[in-house]
Design an enzyme around this catalytic site. Structure first.
Site, PDB file in Angstrom:
ATOM      1  N   SER A 160       0.841  -1.215   0.000  1.00 15.26           N
ATOM      2  CA  SER A 160       0.000   0.000   0.000  1.00 15.26           C
ATOM      3  C   SER A 160       0.869   1.255   0.000  1.00 15.26           C
ATOM      4  O   SER A 160       0.602   2.220  -0.719  1.00 15.26           O
ATOM      5  CB  SER A 160      -0.877   0.025   1.254  1.00 15.26           C
ATOM      6  N   ARG A 166       1.506   4.268  -3.076  1.00 21.55           N
ATOM      7  CA  ARG A 166       1.254   5.690  -2.793  1.00 21.55           C
ATOM      8  C   ARG A 166       2.526   6.519  -2.942  1.00 21.55           C
ATOM      9  O   ARG A 166       2.487   7.676  -3.331  1.00 21.55           O
ATOM     10  CB  ARG A 166       0.682   5.831  -1.377  1.00 21.55           C
ATOM     11  N   SER A 201     -13.504   1.238   3.009  1.00 22.29           N
ATOM     12  CA  SER A 201     -12.520   0.970   1.958  1.00 22.29           C
ATOM     13  C   SER A 201     -11.502   2.093   1.868  1.00 22.29           C
ATOM     14  O   SER A 201     -11.824   3.222   1.488  1.00 22.29           O
ATOM     15  CB  SER A 201     -13.207   0.795   0.603  1.00 22.29           C
ATOM     16  N   GLN A 213      -9.203   2.135  -0.267  1.00 18.33           N
ATOM     17  CA  GLN A 213      -8.974   2.423  -1.687  1.00 18.33           C
ATOM     18  C   GLN A 213      -9.928   3.504  -2.173  1.00 18.33           C
ATOM     19  O   GLN A 213      -9.527   4.424  -2.893  1.00 18.33           O
ATOM     20  CB  GLN A 213      -9.149   1.149  -2.519  1.00 18.33           C
ATOM     21  N   ASP A 226      -6.745  -7.904   4.730  1.00 14.07           N
ATOM     22  CA  ASP A 226      -5.972  -8.744   3.805  1.00 14.07           C
ATOM     23  C   ASP A 226      -5.414  -9.998   4.470  1.00 14.07           C
ATOM     24  O   ASP A 226      -4.831 -10.844   3.794  1.00 14.07           O
ATOM     25  CB  ASP A 226      -4.806  -7.935   3.217  1.00 14.07           C
ATOM     26  N   ARG A 270     -12.590 -14.611  -1.536  1.00 16.64           N
ATOM     27  CA  ARG A 270     -11.699 -15.284  -0.579  1.00 16.64           C
ATOM     28  C   ARG A 270     -12.444 -16.188   0.391  1.00 16.64           C
ATOM     29  O   ARG A 270     -11.842 -17.106   0.964  1.00 16.64           O
ATOM     30  CB  ARG A 270     -10.854 -14.241   0.165  1.00 16.64           C
TER      31      ARG A 270
HETATM   32  C1  S3P Z   1      -5.634  -1.284   0.141  1.00 21.74           C
HETATM   33  C2  S3P Z   1      -6.854  -1.320   0.750  1.00 21.74           C
HETATM   34  C3  S3P Z   1      -7.629  -2.568   0.939  1.00 21.74           C
HETATM   35  C4  S3P Z   1      -6.769  -3.800   0.776  1.00 21.74           C
HETATM   36  C5  S3P Z   1      -5.864  -3.715  -0.418  1.00 21.74           C
HETATM   37  C6  S3P Z   1      -4.952  -2.506  -0.320  1.00 21.74           C
HETATM   38  C7  S3P Z   1      -4.964   0.020  -0.034  1.00 21.74           C
HETATM   39  O1  S3P Z   1      -8.678  -2.611   0.008  1.00 21.74           O
HETATM   40  O2  S3P Z   1      -7.565  -4.952   0.676  1.00 21.74           O
HETATM   41  O3  S3P Z   1      -5.061  -4.878  -0.507  1.00 21.74           O
HETATM   42  O4  S3P Z   1      -3.748   0.048  -0.322  1.00 21.74           O
HETATM   43  O5  S3P Z   1      -5.639   1.044   0.123  1.00 21.74           O
HETATM   44  P1  S3P Z   1     -10.103  -1.908   0.353  1.00 21.74           P
HETATM   45  O6  S3P Z   1      -9.788  -0.547   0.751  1.00 21.74           O
HETATM   46  O7  S3P Z   1     -10.928  -1.969  -0.889  1.00 21.74           O
HETATM   47  O8  S3P Z   1     -10.670  -2.751   1.459  1.00 21.74           O
END
Ligand code: S3P
Length: 440
Positions: A26, A30, A171, A173, A319, A350
């Protein structure tokens, strides 16, 4: 011979020694995104040389950013400034990486040029409405394929306006996507999450001197400021370390040390859950680096017991559930997970993938729409399980092989390299032997 890499793991001796797993995925994504948009050169150390983060890196090179090769985890990015990206000559291919696609869709919605974001079969089947809908509310123009799935065509030249958005799901993301769009929007973008999720974007924006305000579950920023280059140390990925936390917990007589692991409190749900199950985990040398927490994590084997996993910990361990299900299979009694429907839309479903493999290994597991019930404690059988091309399913079943009566073979392990390059080599350092059978 299979068309894809297989792993084979058998029970061996106890696990011991020290290990530094590769950099946090992550944070690596970024770091390239923000360093590319910054003024000046940033040096990133500990960058994950996995396929996912390398796909992000390549995409920014395709948009005219000068980025060095990654050597021993060190990469230098010559930022082009907030308005300096250029139209790529080709579609941006993001492989297996949902993080790249969701975060970049926000960042690219604010550019003057068009882009197309594409991915592999798994990514092409993942839901993008969660980013497309709020981005459209901000004024973005995005064309998705049927069912709002990738590829995404993002039209340049749109005027974005800040919004006040309540996330329908926890989330990071989606939160990060909207914050990155907010950099290019008029006015203030406010995002409120239903539960705390990983906050690397917020911390890193601060690291690049971008003003951002965080008040519990509400994050806001104003568009139009600039990012200043900085140097970053990426900690080892707790999501990769998690496989060895479970491995050392369930293999009798083990004692391992995982070095420099990122222990940002929005990521440490796996430690909390394992401790609730009775794991023996100690954090040493806790320290801060570049706005992120790191520690060395010692794990000794312990008799685990089944628990009801608190739903509040789900986003903080999202995760790590595949390997936590292996911990549950090894634990005495029943483990119940609920409130985790997001697991169904990860790199694979999963819950389905783990339930199928656990059944093959003789573990009683009952899938629920939003979780699973696992009856642990019985000896696992060996067998042949499918990873469904999902890196974390593959590594979770490799850990299961350590406590099975006969060897466990895992199919379709190629995607392990998306997050954990040379997983067998790292595992070998603490005495876990993962035999890799390459396609003929
Ligand atoms: C992540 C957020 C998570 C995670 C992914 C990485 C990130 O997803 O499962 O492996 O780097 O922001 P979600 O935010 O959709 O849960």
């Amino acid at each position: 011979m299979s068309e894809s890499t297989q792993y084979s793991v058998s029970a061996g001796g106890s696990l011991y020694g020290e290990l530094r797993v590769p950099g946090d995925k992550s944070i690596s994504h970024r770091s390239v995104m923000l360093a590319s948009l910054a003024d000046g050169q940033s040096t990133i150390r500990g960058f994950l040389q996995g396929e996912d983060s390398l796909n992000t890196l390549r995409a920014f090179r395709d948009m005219g950013v000068e980025i060095s090769d990654v050597e021993n985890g060190v990469v230098r990015v010559n930022g082009v400034g907030i308005d300096g990206l250029q139209k790529p000559d080709r579609d941006l291919y993001l492989g297996n990486s949902g993080t790249s696609m969701r975060l970049m869709s926000g960042l690219l919605a604010g550019q003057v040029f068009d882009t197309t974001l594409a991915g592999d079969a798994s990514l092409s089947s993942r839901p993008m409405a969660r980013v497309v809908d709020p981005l459209e509310k901000m004024g973005a123009q995005i064309y998705a394929s049927e069912g709002k799935r990738p590829p995404l065509i993002i039209r340049g030249g749109a005027t974005l306006n800040g919004i006040d958005y309540k996330l329908p799901m926890a989330s990071a993301q989606v939160k990060s996507c909207l914050l990155l769009a907010g950099l290019f929007a008029k006015g203030t973008t406010i995002v409120t999450e239903p539960a705390i999720t990983r906050d690397h974007t917020e911390r890193m924006l601060r690291g690049f001197s971008y003003p951002i305000s965080v008040n519990d579950r509400e994050v806001s920023l104003e568009g139009g400021h600039r990012l200043r280059a900085t140097n970053l140390d990426v900690p080892a990925d707790i999501s990769s370390a998690a496989f060895f936390m479970v491995a050392a917990s369930i293999v009798h007589g083990s004692d391992i040390m995982l070095k420099d692991v990122g222990v940002n409190p929005t990521r440490t749900g796996v430690i909390d859950i394992l401790r609730l199950m009775g794991a023996d985990i100690t954090l040493h040398r806790q320290r801060e680096s570049g706005g992120e927490m790191m520690a060395d994590i010692q794990v000794k084997s312990a008799q685990l017991r089944g628990i009801n996993i608190p739903e509040s910990l789900v986003p903080l361990a999202i995760d790590e559930f595949p390997v936590l299900f292996i911990a549950a299979a090894a634990a005495e009694g029943e483990t119940v997970l609920t409130g985790a429907e997001e697991l169904r839309v990860k790199e694979s479903d999963r819950i389905k993938a783990m339930a199928a493999g656990l059944k093959t290994l003789g573990v009683k597991a009952r899938p629920l729409p939003d979780g699973i019930v696992i009856n642990g404690g019985a000896r696992l059988r060996g067998g042949d399980v499918d990873s469904f091309h999902d890196h974390r399913i593959a590594m979770a079943f490799a850990v299961a092989g350590l406590i099975a009566e006969s060897s466990v073979t895992i199919e379709r392990c190629d995607n392990v390299a998306t997050s954990f390059p040379n997983f067998p080599g790292h595992a070998g350092k603490i005495g876990m032997s993962v035999r890799e059978l390459s396609p003929a």
